[in-house]
Scaffold this motif. Structure first.
Motif, PDB file in Angstrom:
ATOM      1  N   LYS A 185       0.824  -1.213   0.000  1.00 18.45           N
ATOM      2  CA  LYS A 185       0.000   0.000   0.000  1.00 18.45           C
ATOM      3  C   LYS A 185       0.857   1.261   0.000  1.00 18.45           C
ATOM      4  CE  LYS A 185      -3.921  -2.191   2.215  1.00 18.45           C
ATOM      5  NZ  LYS A 185      -4.753  -2.257   3.412  1.00 18.45           N
ATOM      6  N   ILE A 186       2.095   1.127   0.417  1.00 16.80           N
ATOM      7  CA  ILE A 186       3.022   2.266   0.397  1.00 16.80           C
ATOM      8  C   ILE A 186       3.273   2.695  -1.050  1.00 16.80           C
ATOM      9  CG2 ILE A 186       5.381   2.978   0.920  1.00 16.80           C
ATOM     10  CD1 ILE A 186       5.267   1.134   3.350  1.00 16.80           C
ATOM     11  N   VAL A 187       3.379   1.725  -1.939  1.00 20.68           N
ATOM     12  CA  VAL A 187       3.605   2.029  -3.354  1.00 20.68           C
ATOM     13  C   VAL A 187       2.434   2.832  -3.903  1.00 20.68           C
ATOM     14  CG1 VAL A 187       3.959   1.020  -5.644  1.00 20.68           C
ATOM     15  CG2 VAL A 187       5.011  -0.043  -3.641  1.00 20.68           C
ATOM     16  N   LEU A 188       1.223   2.468  -3.502  1.00 22.86           N
ATOM     17  CA  LEU A 188       0.037   3.190  -3.968  1.00 22.86           C
ATOM     18  C   LEU A 188       0.049   4.648  -3.519  1.00 22.86           C
ATOM     19  CD1 LEU A 188      -2.704   0.476  -3.348  1.00 22.86           C
ATOM     20  CD2 LEU A 188      -1.631   1.108  -5.511  1.00 22.86           C
ATOM     21  N   GLU A 189       0.516   4.889  -2.306  1.00 21.94           N
ATOM     22  CA  GLU A 189       0.604   6.261  -1.805  1.00 21.94           C
ATOM     23  C   GLU A 189       1.526   7.113  -2.680  1.00 21.94           C
ATOM     24  OE1 GLU A 189      -0.820   7.971   1.020  1.00 21.94           O
ATOM     25  OE2 GLU A 189      -2.206   6.325   0.648  1.00 21.94           O
ATOM     26  N   VAL A 190       2.649   6.519  -3.068  1.00 23.35           N
ATOM     27  CA  VAL A 190       3.603   7.257  -3.904  1.00 23.35           C
ATOM     28  C   VAL A 190       3.015   7.467  -5.291  1.00 23.35           C
ATOM     29  CG1 VAL A 190       5.884   7.176  -4.957  1.00 23.35           C
ATOM     30  CG2 VAL A 190       5.583   6.432  -2.596  1.00 23.35           C
ATOM     31  N   GLN A 227      11.652   9.523  -0.997  1.00 23.45           N
ATOM     32  CA  GLN A 227      12.643  10.091  -0.089  1.00 23.45           C
ATOM     33  C   GLN A 227      12.052  10.328   1.297  1.00 23.45           C
ATOM     34  OE1 GLN A 227      15.929  10.607  -0.783  1.00 23.45           O
ATOM     35  NE2 GLN A 227      16.214  11.141   1.360  1.00 23.45           N
ATOM     36  N   ASP A 228      10.865  10.950   1.339  1.00 23.43           N
ATOM     37  CA  ASP A 228      10.222  11.221   2.628  1.00 23.43           C
ATOM     38  C   ASP A 228       9.891   9.927   3.366  1.00 23.43           C
ATOM     39  OD1 ASP A 228      10.400  13.908   2.124  1.00 23.43           O
ATOM     40  OD2 ASP A 228       8.331  14.095   1.413  1.00 23.43           O
ATOM     41  N   LEU A 229       9.375   8.950   2.612  1.00 22.07           N
ATOM     42  CA  LEU A 229       9.033   7.677   3.245  1.00 22.07           C
ATOM     43  C   LEU A 229      10.273   6.982   3.808  1.00 22.07           C
ATOM     44  CD1 LEU A 229       6.374   6.267   0.770  1.00 22.07           C
ATOM     45  CD2 LEU A 229       6.008   6.996   3.128  1.00 22.07           C
ATOM     46  N   PHE A 230      11.351   7.002   3.038  1.00 15.85           N
ATOM     47  CA  PHE A 230      12.577   6.366   3.520  1.00 15.85           C
ATOM     48  C   PHE A 230      13.089   7.051   4.780  1.00 15.85           C
ATOM     49  CE2 PHE A 230      17.225   6.150   3.688  1.00 15.85           C
ATOM     50  CZ  PHE A 230      17.386   4.781   3.820  1.00 15.85           C
TER      51      PHE A 230
END
Length: 135
Positions: free
Chosen positions: A22-27, A35-38
């Motif tokens: 679901k993280i990929v969907l957010e991006v 960058q922010d997620l990392f």
């Protein structure tokens, strides 16, 4: 050709993202960037409550397709119920007039050959001033 080796923390982050797609969907939706997620993952860790919305077991993270479709249909039906048909007709009429004016301008600038033919007597005149006929 040698393959670049990633920093171990980057590899761990990639594994974390694979576990939580679901993280990929957010991006992809543009709500955040990698960058922010990392940086958040690096500072907060995997177990932080920040990531609860992205975990697979969390059913409240985002509505399923059926729920999303129902919600969308409810919004459309609500808009249709609140619609004033006379006002809508006026908007459609003014939009049609505006499109007609734009179309007229485009035809005028293009020098449309059909508009020259439709002027009447010029359509009946020959292309060349002298007609040569065989005897």
């Amino acid at each position: 050709m040698s393959k670049k080796t990633l920093h171990p923390s980057v590899q761990q982050f990639k594994e974390f993202v694979k576990k939580n797609p679901k993280i990929v969907l957010e991006v992809r939706k543009g709500r955040t960037n990698w960058q922010d997620l990392f940086e958040e993952w690096y500072l907060l860790g995997e177990d932080d409550s920040r990531w609860d919305e992205f975990k697979e077991g969390n059913a409240t993270a985002s509505p399923t397709n059926d729920e999303g479709k129902k919600e969308w249909m409810q919004q459309v039906m609500g808009a249709v119920k609140n619609m004033d048909t006379n006002q809508l007709q006026n908007h459609i009429s003014s939009l049609s007039q505006a499109l007609g004016a734009i179309q007229g301008l485009i035809l005028q600038f293009q020098g449309n050959p059909q508009s020259k033919v439709s002027r009447g007597n010029k359509a009946n005149q020959p292309q060349h001033p002298f007609q040569f006929r065989k005897d």
